[in-house]
Enzyme design. Structure first.
Site: not given
Ligand code: NAD
Ligand code: WQD
Length: 338
Positions: A11, A32, A35, A59, A80, A124, A148, A152, A176-177, A291
């Site tokens: 994403y 790979n 996801n 990886l 990522f 994160s 998780y 991080k 990232y938030f 939750r």
């Molecule tokens: P995503 O799952 O869409 O993207 C991650 C990508 O990494 C995927 O395409 C997956 O196939 C690939 N991947 C996973 N493991 C792998 C491996 N072993 N080898 C090669 N590729 C691999 O996730 P995203 O939302 O794009 O998030 C990207 C990064 O940002 C992640 O590290 C995630 O932890 C971090 N992050 C995401 C959020 C969020 O809410 N989306 C918030 C904070 C941090």
């Molecule tokens: C947001 C708000 C829920 C789903 C998570 C990870 C965090 C980061 C981002 C990667 C909260 C509420 C949610 C639903 C709901 N990821 N909610 N109904 O929990 O802030 O963060 O994703 O690093 O590490 O913990 O994000 O989008 O799940 O929830 O009411 O079906 O929405 O309770 O208040 P969160 P979220």
């Protein structure tokens, strides 16, 4: 610069690809598809008008990673690639440790062997756990509340140790938030496998008719309307910060840890209402139990990123909802099978 996006088919990586390509960088994706969908590559080609350089890479396979870096020169890596579901990490912690931590170690081995010394890392806000106060600054205490989050924190620490061992290696930890939204074309966006864990993709799937109603987790938090408050950030603003962080590593040659958020707290109900306005759809919901593991309110103090990178979020909740909806409406089932 020639930049590797590890996990770039996901994403956030796909959106960062667009921004970096638009800035004229030579960008390569490795993934790979654990996801993500290969279908994203054709969409990126449509947006950029150029073929998208892609290499399959897992990886977890250190030999393959080291071999990959030995064959391909890179100036920087944006990392990522990780598994990211909090709930799944509680059920399968070892898979998370292996994929995220061992995967990162392997990446660093590969980079070190090839002399690649710039890394932008997807961290994160999860590293703050349940923060003592908001807005959260980067010097707030760090806490682990689930496997998780532990991955991080460990990844930030091991990258920090590598920086400490090599004055020429520079890394940016981007905390990232809550990333939401999509590219304005509607061609790429968030496409979760199975039932979405996160709020925005769940709302999108309700709006498009794939799910009946949203469950709002908790209506009795000590927040203005009782629902959880988060810092939602448009994925295109987030993507831009990666390009800015790479510039910083090149020109300033310092390490960096910054929050990436808007600084504005938005409640679940506010987001639901904004989405209903943007999509002109009803979003049926019910308020259910909290939750486990959720906290009342988390939002960023993003001023350090502004000071060091000159970066700030430009897109508000309305644009986040409008763009997320455009992506979902144009792609009700996500990416087509490639
Ligand atoms: P995503 O799952 O869409 O993207 C991650 C990508 O990494 C995927 O395409 C997956 O196939 C690939 N991947 C996973 N493991 C792998 C491996 N072993 N080898 C090669 N590729 C691999 O996730 P995203 O939302 O794009 O998030 C990207 C990064 O940002 C992640 O590290 C995630 O932890 C971090 N992050 C995401 C959020 C969020 O809410 N989306 C918030 C904070 C941090
Ligand atoms: C947001 C708000 C829920 C789903 C998570 C990870 C965090 C980061 C981002 C990667 C909260 C509420 C949610 C639903 C709901 N990821 N909610 N109904 O929990 O802030 O963060 O994703 O690093 O590490 O913990 O994000 O989008 O799940 O929830 O009411 O079906 O929405 O309770 O208040 P969160 P979220």
């Amino acid at each position: 610069m020639r930049i590797l996006l590890c996990g770039g088919a996901g994403y956030i990586g796909a959106h960062a690809y667009v921004v970096l390509a638009e800035r004229g960088q030579d960008v390569v994706i490795a993934d790979n598809f654990s996801n993500s969908s290969p279908g994203v590559l054709a969409r990126l080609q449509r947006i950029t008008g150029e073929p998208v350089p892609f290499h399959p890479l897992d990886l977890r396979d250190r030999g393959a990673v080291v071999d990959f870096f030995a064959r391909q020169p890179f100036d920087a890596v944006v990392h990522f690639a990780a598994l990211k579901s909090v709930g799944e990490s509680c059920e399968r912690p070892l898979d998370y440790f292996h994929n995220n931590i061992t995967g990162t170690l392997n990446l660093l081995y590969g980079m070190q062997a090839a002399g690649v010394k710039r890394l932008v890392f997807s961290s994160s806000a999860t590293v703050y756990g349940d923060p003592a106060s908001v807005p959260v600054r980067e010097d707030a205490s760090l806490q682990v509340t689930n496997p998780y989050g532990r991955t991080k924190l460990v990844m930030e620490e091991l990258i920090g140790d590598l920086c400490g061992s090599d004055a020429g290696f520079h890394a940016a930890n981007l905390r990232y938030f809550n990333p939401v939204g999509a590219h304005a074309s509607g061609l790429i966006g968030e496409d979760p496998a199975g039932i979405p864990n996160n709020l925005m993709p769940y709302i999108c799937q309700v709006a498009v008719g794939r799910r009946e109603r949203l469950s709002i987790y908790g209506g009795d938090y000590p927040t203005p309307d009782g629902t959880g408050v988060r810092d939602y950030i448009h994925v295109m603003d987030l993507a831009r910060a990666h390009a800015d962080a790479l510039d910083y590593l090149v020109h300033e040659r310092h390490n960096l840890t910054v929050n990436l958020g808007t600084g504005q707290g938005v409640s679940v109900l506010q987001l639901v209402n904004a989405f209903a306005d943007a999509s002109a759809r009803d979003i049926p919901y019910q308020i259910v139990e909290r939750r486990p593991g959720d906290v009342a309110a988390v939002y960023a103090d993003p001023s350090l990123a502004n000071r060091l990178l000159g970066w700030q979020a430009e897109l508000g909740v309305e644009a986040m909802c409008r763009d997320a909806w455009r992506w979902q409406a144009q792609n009700p089932q996500g990416y087509p099978a490639a």
